[in-house]
Design a protein around this motif. Structure first.
Motif, short mmCIF file in Angstrom:
data_model
loop_
_atom_site.label_atom_id
_atom_site.label_comp_id
_atom_site.label_asym_id
_atom_site.label_seq_id
_atom_site.Cartn_x
_atom_site.Cartn_y
_atom_site.Cartn_z
N SER A 144 -126.17 -34.89 -33.56
CA SER A 144 -124.82 -35.44 -33.72
C SER A 144 -123.98 -34.60 -34.68
O SER A 144 -122.78 -34.40 -34.47
CB SER A 144 -124.89 -36.88 -34.22
N THR A 145 -124.61 -34.08 -35.73
CA THR A 145 -123.90 -33.22 -36.69
C THR A 145 -123.45 -31.93 -36.03
O THR A 145 -122.31 -31.48 -36.23
CB THR A 145 -124.82 -32.89 -37.89
N LEU A 146 -124.34 -31.34 -35.24
CA LEU A 146 -124.01 -30.09 -34.55
C LEU A 146 -122.88 -30.30 -33.54
O LEU A 146 -121.96 -29.48 -33.46
CB LEU A 146 -125.26 -29.55 -33.82
N VAL A 147 -122.93 -31.41 -32.79
CA VAL A 147 -121.90 -31.69 -31.79
C VAL A 147 -120.55 -31.89 -32.46
O VAL A 147 -119.53 -31.35 -32.03
CB VAL A 147 -122.27 -32.94 -30.94
N LYS A 148 -120.52 -32.66 -33.55
CA LYS A 148 -119.27 -32.93 -34.26
C LYS A 148 -118.67 -31.65 -34.84
O LYS A 148 -117.46 -31.54 -35.01
CB LYS A 148 -119.51 -33.95 -35.38
N ARG A 149 -119.53 -30.67 -35.14
CA ARG A 149 -119.07 -29.40 -35.69
C ARG A 149 -118.54 -28.48 -34.59
O ARG A 149 -118.03 -27.40 -34.86
CB ARG A 149 -120.23 -28.74 -36.42
N GLY A 150 -118.69 -28.93 -33.35
CA GLY A 150 -118.17 -28.15 -32.23
C GLY A 150 -119.15 -27.13 -31.68
O GLY A 150 -118.79 -26.29 -30.85
N GLU A 151 -120.40 -27.20 -32.13
CA GLU A 151 -121.40 -26.25 -31.63
C GLU A 151 -121.93 -26.70 -30.27
O GLU A 151 -122.04 -27.89 -29.98
CB GLU A 151 -122.56 -26.14 -32.62
N ALA A 152 -122.26 -25.73 -29.43
CA ALA A 152 -122.82 -26.05 -28.11
C ALA A 152 -124.25 -26.53 -28.29
O ALA A 152 -125.07 -25.85 -28.90
CB ALA A 152 -122.79 -24.82 -27.22
N VAL A 153 -124.52 -27.71 -27.78
CA VAL A 153 -125.86 -28.29 -27.90
C VAL A 153 -126.36 -28.67 -26.52
O VAL A 153 -125.68 -29.37 -25.78
CB VAL A 153 -125.84 -29.55 -28.81
N GLU A 154 -127.54 -28.19 -26.19
CA GLU A 154 -128.13 -28.55 -24.90
C GLU A 154 -128.80 -29.90 -25.03
O GLU A 154 -129.38 -30.24 -26.06
CB GLU A 154 -129.17 -27.51 -24.49
N ALA A 155 -128.72 -30.67 -23.93
CA ALA A 155 -129.37 -31.98 -23.92
C ALA A 155 -130.88 -31.78 -24.06
O ALA A 155 -131.45 -30.82 -23.54
CB ALA A 155 -129.05 -32.70 -22.62
N LYS A 156 -131.50 -32.68 -24.81
CA LYS A 156 -132.95 -32.66 -24.91
C LYS A 156 -133.54 -33.01 -23.54
O LYS A 156 -132.95 -33.77 -22.79
CB LYS A 156 -133.43 -33.68 -25.95
N PRO A 157 -134.70 -32.46 -23.20
CA PRO A 157 -135.29 -32.81 -21.91
C PRO A 157 -135.69 -34.28 -21.85
O PRO A 157 -135.92 -34.91 -22.89
CB PRO A 157 -136.53 -31.91 -21.83
N ALA A 158 -135.75 -34.81 -20.63
CA ALA A 158 -136.18 -36.20 -20.46
C ALA A 158 -137.59 -36.37 -21.01
O ALA A 158 -138.42 -35.47 -20.92
CB ALA A 158 -136.14 -36.57 -18.98
N ARG A 159 -137.83 -37.52 -21.62
CA ARG A 159 -139.16 -37.76 -22.19
C ARG A 159 -139.62 -39.16 -21.78
O ARG A 159 -138.79 -40.05 -21.49
CB ARG A 159 -139.11 -37.62 -23.70
N PRO A 160 -140.92 -39.38 -21.79
CA PRO A 160 -141.42 -40.71 -21.37
C PRO A 160 -141.14 -41.76 -22.44
O PRO A 160 -141.35 -41.53 -23.63
CB PRO A 160 -142.93 -40.48 -21.20
N ASP A 214 -130.96 -58.15 -22.39
CA ASP A 214 -132.02 -58.28 -23.39
C ASP A 214 -133.06 -57.23 -23.06
O ASP A 214 -133.51 -57.13 -21.90
CB ASP A 214 -132.65 -59.68 -23.33
N VAL A 215 -133.42 -56.41 -24.05
CA VAL A 215 -134.33 -55.29 -23.83
C VAL A 215 -135.47 -55.34 -24.84
O VAL A 215 -135.23 -55.55 -26.03
CB VAL A 215 -133.60 -53.93 -24.03
N GLU A 216 -136.69 -55.16 -24.37
CA GLU A 216 -137.82 -54.93 -25.28
C GLU A 216 -138.39 -53.57 -24.92
O GLU A 216 -138.75 -53.32 -23.75
CB GLU A 216 -138.89 -56.00 -25.17
N CYS A 217 -138.47 -52.68 -25.89
CA CYS A 217 -138.86 -51.30 -25.60
C CYS A 217 -139.78 -50.76 -26.69
O CYS A 217 -139.96 -51.36 -27.75
CB CYS A 217 -137.62 -50.42 -25.49
N GLY A 218 -140.36 -49.58 -26.41
CA GLY A 218 -141.22 -48.91 -27.38
C GLY A 218 -140.42 -47.94 -28.24
O GLY A 218 -139.19 -47.88 -28.17
N GLY A 219 -141.11 -47.15 -29.04
CA GLY A 219 -140.47 -46.19 -29.94
C GLY A 219 -139.76 -45.08 -29.20
O GLY A 219 -140.13 -44.71 -28.08
N GLY A 220 -138.71 -44.53 -29.82
CA GLY A 220 -137.99 -43.40 -29.26
C GLY A 220 -137.05 -43.73 -28.13
O GLY A 220 -136.55 -42.83 -27.45
N PHE A 221 -136.78 -45.02 -27.91
CA PHE A 221 -135.93 -45.45 -26.80
C PHE A 221 -134.48 -45.58 -27.25
O PHE A 221 -134.21 -46.05 -28.36
CB PHE A 221 -136.42 -46.80 -26.28
#
Length: 288
Positions: free
Chosen positions: A164-180, A199-206
């Motif tokens: 988020s810091t990099l994007v706000k600074r105007g730097e080009a940021v590639e999306a992170k790859p999809a993860r499980p 209503d959502v119940e999810c695991g870590g990193g979601f």
């Protein structure tokens, strides 16, 4: 007068002794507005002030109180923020990887760069064709073990800096790859177009923001998250365990710790907590 001051000093000394003996996990309520880090800093300031520990901006003195949180909430989000104090900070990694429950309000027809209401609108599409049944059917595709692309505006890091810091600074940021990621349950609570409540119940990193955006795409429109509340994190619920600001005192937290630690399964040792799920806990699981 001197006796009164000595007595007062004794009270402060006892408060400080009690504060620095606190250890374990408890939960606080994070309001809308401040970041999770700001909430934690305010909590720390309150406790040190009550204990009579004068920091005067001295970081070294404030660092004598070990405190941390398990899982960032967006500044615009509210709800349960799990806090570790003393040796309890070692338990936060397992809490990060544990299950969480959220209530989210999505808006059909508008996409934003942040995937929520704080961002700039990047796309608008008609949504009149979407029915309640359409929404309910789509949710089945996002339940269970799924792949998810984290948002660009997130606390995930690249070369040590938040995306988020990099994007706000105007730097080009590639999306992170999809993860499980894992979704234990997902249900539609309300549908009043263009708004829908999940209503959502999810695991870590979601990321709930990514879920809302993906649902919009699946419905051949677009969507962004309007509101998010974390209602449960691990065994700690918003109603029963999250201490509001008026309860941020040494005695209240001591009582809360006693109750909250009894909820952990078998009160596992610190060693077990440190070695469990290493592949998940290495990820900065900021939930947005």
């Amino acid at each position: 007068m001197a006796g009164g001051e000595a007595g007062g000093g004794g009270v402060a000394a006892r408060a400080a002794q009690k504060l620095f003996s606190l250890s374990g996990l408890f939960a606080v309520y994070k309001p809308k507005g401040p970041t999770s880090a700001a909430v934690l800093n305010l909590l720390k300031e309150r406790l040190l002030a009550e204990a009579g520990v004068q920091t005067n901006g001295n970081k070294r003195k404030s660092q004598v109180l070990k405190i941390g949180h398990g899982g960032t909430l967006d500044s615009a989000a509210t709800g349960v923020l799990v806090v570790g104090i003393g040796k309890g900070t070692k338990l936060l990694k397992t809490i990060l990887a544990g299950s969480k429950k959220y209530t989210a309000i999505g808006l059909l027809g508008k996409a934003t760069d942040t995937l929520d209401a704080t961002g700039k609108v990047t796309e608008e599409k008609p949504y009149d064709q979407v029915t309640k049944r359409d929404l309910e059917n789509v949710l089945q595709k996002f339940t269970g073990d799924i792949m998810q692309v984290p948002p660009l505006y997130s606390a995930l890091k690249k070369d040590g800096e938040r995306l988020s810091t990099l994007v706000k600074r105007g730097e080009a940021v590639e999306a992170k790859p999809a993860r499980p990621v894992r979704v234990y349950s997902l249900s539609l609570q309300q549908f009043q177009p263009p708004l829908f409540t999940l209503d959502v119940e999810c695991g870590g990193g979601f990321y709930v923001r990514s879920l809302v955006s993906d649902i919009g795409k699946e419905l051949s429109t677009c969507a962004s998250m309007q509101e998010l509340t974390r209602t449960k994190h691990g065994p700690f619920t918003l109603e029963e365990h999250a201490l509001h600001e008026d309860k941020w005192t040494i005695d209240e937290i001591a009582r809360s710790l006693e109750h909250c630690m009894s909820l952990l399964p078998g009160e596992p040792s610190h060693k077990k907590f440190k070695t469990e799920h290493p592949e998940e806990t290495a990820v900065s699981c900021e939930d947005k």
